[in-house]
Design an enzyme around this catalytic site. Structure first.
Site, PDB file in Angstrom:
ATOM      1  N   ASN A   7      -7.925  -0.964   2.573  1.00 32.42           N
ATOM      2  CA  ASN A   7      -8.388   0.419   2.481  1.00 32.42           C
ATOM      3  C   ASN A   7      -9.900   0.407   2.196  1.00 32.42           C
ATOM      4  OD1 ASN A   7      -9.208   2.888   1.195  1.00 32.42           O
ATOM      5  ND2 ASN A   7      -7.061   3.479   1.135  1.00 32.42           N
ATOM      6  N   ASP A   9     -11.927   3.100   1.952  1.00 30.30           N
ATOM      7  CA  ASP A   9     -12.459   4.391   1.500  1.00 30.30           C
ATOM      8  C   ASP A   9     -13.675   4.225   0.590  1.00 30.30           C
ATOM      9  OD1 ASP A   9     -10.378   5.546   2.853  1.00 30.30           O
ATOM     10  OD2 ASP A   9      -9.252   6.126   1.071  1.00 30.30           O
ATOM     11  N   HIS A  10     -13.635   3.193  -0.263  1.00 28.53           N
ATOM     12  CA  HIS A  10     -14.714   3.103  -1.256  1.00 28.53           C
ATOM     13  C   HIS A  10     -16.006   2.532  -0.692  1.00 28.53           C
ATOM     14  CE1 HIS A  10     -12.350   5.003  -4.144  1.00 28.53           C
ATOM     15  NE2 HIS A  10     -11.383   4.111  -4.046  1.00 28.53           N
ATOM     16  N   ARG A  18     -25.128   8.903  -1.329  1.00 28.43           N
ATOM     17  CA  ARG A  18     -26.480   9.258  -0.905  1.00 28.43           C
ATOM     18  C   ARG A  18     -26.510  10.007   0.424  1.00 28.43           C
ATOM     19  NH1 ARG A  18     -30.650   6.518  -3.654  1.00 28.43           N
ATOM     20  NH2 ARG A  18     -29.952   6.532  -5.794  1.00 28.43           N
ATOM     21  N   HIS A  43      -8.515   7.040   4.486  1.00 32.44           N
ATOM     22  CA  HIS A  43      -7.973   8.342   4.105  1.00 32.44           C
ATOM     23  C   HIS A  43      -9.011   9.390   4.487  1.00 32.44           C
ATOM     24  CE1 HIS A  43      -6.072  10.952   0.646  1.00 32.44           C
ATOM     25  NE2 HIS A  43      -6.131  11.585   1.808  1.00 32.44           N
ATOM     26  N   ARG A  45      -9.927  12.762   3.979  1.00 26.19           N
ATOM     27  CA  ARG A  45      -9.581  13.866   3.070  1.00 26.19           C
ATOM     28  C   ARG A  45     -10.091  15.186   3.600  1.00 26.19           C
ATOM     29  NH1 ARG A  45      -8.147  13.734  -2.284  1.00 26.19           N
ATOM     30  NH2 ARG A  45      -7.444  11.718  -3.014  1.00 26.19           N
ATOM     31  N   ARG A  49     -14.712  13.619   1.266  1.00 27.62           N
ATOM     32  CA  ARG A  49     -15.536  13.065   0.190  1.00 27.62           C
ATOM     33  C   ARG A  49     -15.966  11.622   0.467  1.00 27.62           C
ATOM     34  NH1 ARG A  49     -11.230  12.504  -4.747  1.00 27.62           N
ATOM     35  NH2 ARG A  49     -10.922  14.684  -4.271  1.00 27.62           N
ATOM     36  N   GLU A  70      -4.525   7.605   6.709  1.00 27.68           N
ATOM     37  CA  GLU A  70      -3.906   8.354   5.604  1.00 27.68           C
ATOM     38  C   GLU A  70      -4.408   9.779   5.656  1.00 27.68           C
ATOM     39  OE1 GLU A  70      -4.515   7.260   1.518  1.00 27.68           O
ATOM     40  OE2 GLU A  70      -4.056   5.209   2.033  1.00 27.68           O
ATOM     41  N   THR A 100      -8.207  10.174  -7.288  1.00 27.70           N
ATOM     42  CA  THR A 100      -7.562   9.417  -6.217  1.00 27.70           C
ATOM     43  C   THR A 100      -6.167  10.011  -6.047  1.00 27.70           C
ATOM     44  OG1 THR A 100      -6.858   7.209  -5.500  1.00 27.70           O
ATOM     45  CG2 THR A 100      -6.722   7.665  -7.848  1.00 27.70           C
ATOM     46  N   THR A 101      -5.417   9.532  -5.049  1.00 26.40           N
ATOM     47  CA  THR A 101      -4.074  10.078  -4.818  1.00 26.40           C
ATOM     48  C   THR A 101      -3.206   9.769  -6.036  1.00 26.40           C
ATOM     49  OG1 THR A 101      -4.438   9.516  -2.526  1.00 26.40           O
ATOM     50  CG2 THR A 101      -2.221  10.196  -3.120  1.00 26.40           C
ATOM     51  N   GLU A 151       5.738   4.182   2.195  1.00 28.65           N
ATOM     52  CA  GLU A 151       4.850   3.348   1.393  1.00 28.65           C
ATOM     53  C   GLU A 151       5.176   3.662  -0.060  1.00 28.65           C
ATOM     54  OE1 GLU A 151       0.653   3.216   2.322  1.00 28.65           O
ATOM     55  OE2 GLU A 151       0.152   2.744   0.228  1.00 28.65           O
ATOM     56  N   HIS A 188      -1.374   1.073  -3.907  1.00 27.06           N
ATOM     57  CA  HIS A 188      -2.081   1.879  -4.906  1.00 27.06           C
ATOM     58  C   HIS A 188      -2.182   1.139  -6.231  1.00 27.06           C
ATOM     59  CE1 HIS A 188      -3.895   5.228  -6.946  1.00 27.06           C
ATOM     60  NE2 HIS A 188      -3.976   5.849  -5.789  1.00 27.06           N
ATOM     61  N   HIS A 211      -9.457  -0.618  -3.711  1.00 26.63           N
ATOM     62  CA  HIS A 211     -10.500  -0.624  -4.735  1.00 26.63           C
ATOM     63  C   HIS A 211     -10.824  -2.025  -5.249  1.00 26.63           C
ATOM     64  CE1 HIS A 211     -12.327   0.103  -8.702  1.00 26.63           C
ATOM     65  NE2 HIS A 211     -12.883   1.127  -8.070  1.00 26.63           N
TER      66      HIS A 211
HETATM   67  N1  PXP Z   1      -2.091   3.552  -0.500  1.00 22.41           N
HETATM   68  C1  PXP Z   1      -2.353   4.894  -0.598  1.00 22.41           C
HETATM   69  C2  PXP Z   1      -1.364   5.845  -0.026  1.00 22.41           C
HETATM   70  C3  PXP Z   1      -3.529   5.358  -1.214  1.00 22.41           C
HETATM   71  O1  PXP Z   1      -3.767   6.687  -1.303  1.00 22.41           O
HETATM   72  C4  PXP Z   1      -4.465   4.413  -1.710  1.00 22.41           C
HETATM   73  C5  PXP Z   1      -5.741   4.886  -2.337  1.00 22.41           C
HETATM   74  O2  PXP Z   1      -6.511   5.549  -1.430  1.00 22.41           O
HETATM   75  C6  PXP Z   1      -4.157   3.048  -1.570  1.00 22.41           C
HETATM   76  C7  PXP Z   1      -2.960   2.647  -0.986  1.00 22.41           C
HETATM   77  C8  PXP Z   1      -5.095   1.988  -2.059  1.00 22.41           C
HETATM   78  O3  PXP Z   1      -5.202   2.076  -3.455  1.00 22.41           O
HETATM   79  P1  PXP Z   1      -6.250   1.194  -4.217  1.00 22.41           P
HETATM   80  O4  PXP Z   1      -7.607   1.627  -3.772  1.00 22.41           O
HETATM   81  O5  PXP Z   1      -5.967   1.503  -5.649  1.00 22.41           O
HETATM   82  O6  PXP Z   1      -5.973  -0.232  -3.853  1.00 22.41           O
END
Ligand code: PXP
Length: 245
Positions: A7, A9-10, A18, A43, A45, A49, A70, A100-101, A151, A188, A211
């Protein structure tokens, strides 16, 4: 043996801090694949974000592995998914204020909406996974939705001070989901320290992890961070390399 979905996202979170063009999750996805990622999860959103529409579109064209999108089960997102055609959609609950979710879907409560989204997506050959807590009634509702995958939310396991009971719930949830004919992924809050027992659950297909890998990547680079996580998942009880290795 469980496969590894990364994932990213971060990576996008840092860019959006920025509102600039770096770091680019599309470029980083290629490095994650070099490290052994079996898929990339993003994801999109409602508030955009972190991931942007452009990221999802480009990833669909550039990935060598699989794109798992996602998203919330809204009309806007279903339309986006039908246009982009990811390899898989994972439906998640979404609240604007959350960091977060926070929890799994309430599939029983949301069944009509979810069933409709599942039908539209799977009708166009996009398999749908539902992000749920490992609870029997939720899993039964997942089956009723027509989704092919779930999941399992590993947040409670990751946060527990003594995780044995939560691990047992994930194991039982996996067995029940299989008995219901559902394929099982999980994710997660998984980290280099807590991932191995979840990876060892029989029939666990894929772990989605973000993360902890992006955090480690700041020190060792993303390719190495992914390689180290994949080694832990595939050879349980092996030694976790120190950050400086
Ligand atoms: N699975 C789902 C459905 C999530 O929403 C997330 C966080 O965006 C993750 C997995 C990954 O979680 P983490 O970033 O804590 O590893």
């Amino acid at each position: 043996m469980a496969s590894l979905g990364i994932n990213l996202d971060h990576v996008a979170t840092v860019r959006q801090a920025r509102r600039t063009v770096e770091p680019d999750p599309v470029q980083l996805a290629a490095l994650a694949e070099l490290g052994g990622a079996d898929g990339i999860t993003v994801h999109l959103r409602e508030d955009r974000r972190h991931m942007q529409d452009r990221d999802v579109e480009l990833l669909r064209h550039t990935l060598r592995s699989r794109l798992n999108l996602e998203m919330a089960a809204t009309d806007e997102m279903v339309t986006t998914a039908l246009r982009v055609r990811p390899h898989q959609v994972t439906l998640v609950p979404e609240r604007r204020q959350e960091v977060t979710t926070e929890g799994g879907l309430d599939v029983m409560q949301e069944l009509p909406t979810l069933r409709q989204a599942v039908e539209r997506l799977q009708g166009e050959d996009i398999p749908v996974s539902l992000f749920v807590d490992a609870e029997a009634d939720q899993l039964q509702a997942c089956r009723a939705s027509g989704a092919r995958l779930v999941e399992l939310h590993t947040g409670a396991y990751a946060n527990a001070t003594s995780p044995a009971a939560e691990l047992a719930r994930l194991q039982a949830g996996t067995r029940l989901a299989h008995a219901l004919g559902l394929r099982v992924n999980a994710g997660h809050g998984l980290t280099y320290q807590n991932v191995e027992p979840v990876a060892a659950i029989p029939g666990m297909e894929e772990l989605n992890i973000g993360h902890t890998i992006v955090a480690r990547a700041l020190a060792v680079g993303l390719t190495t961070a992914v390689r180290q996580m994949k080694a832990l998942i595939q050879n349980p009880r092996q030694h976790l390399p120190a950050i400086e290795d």
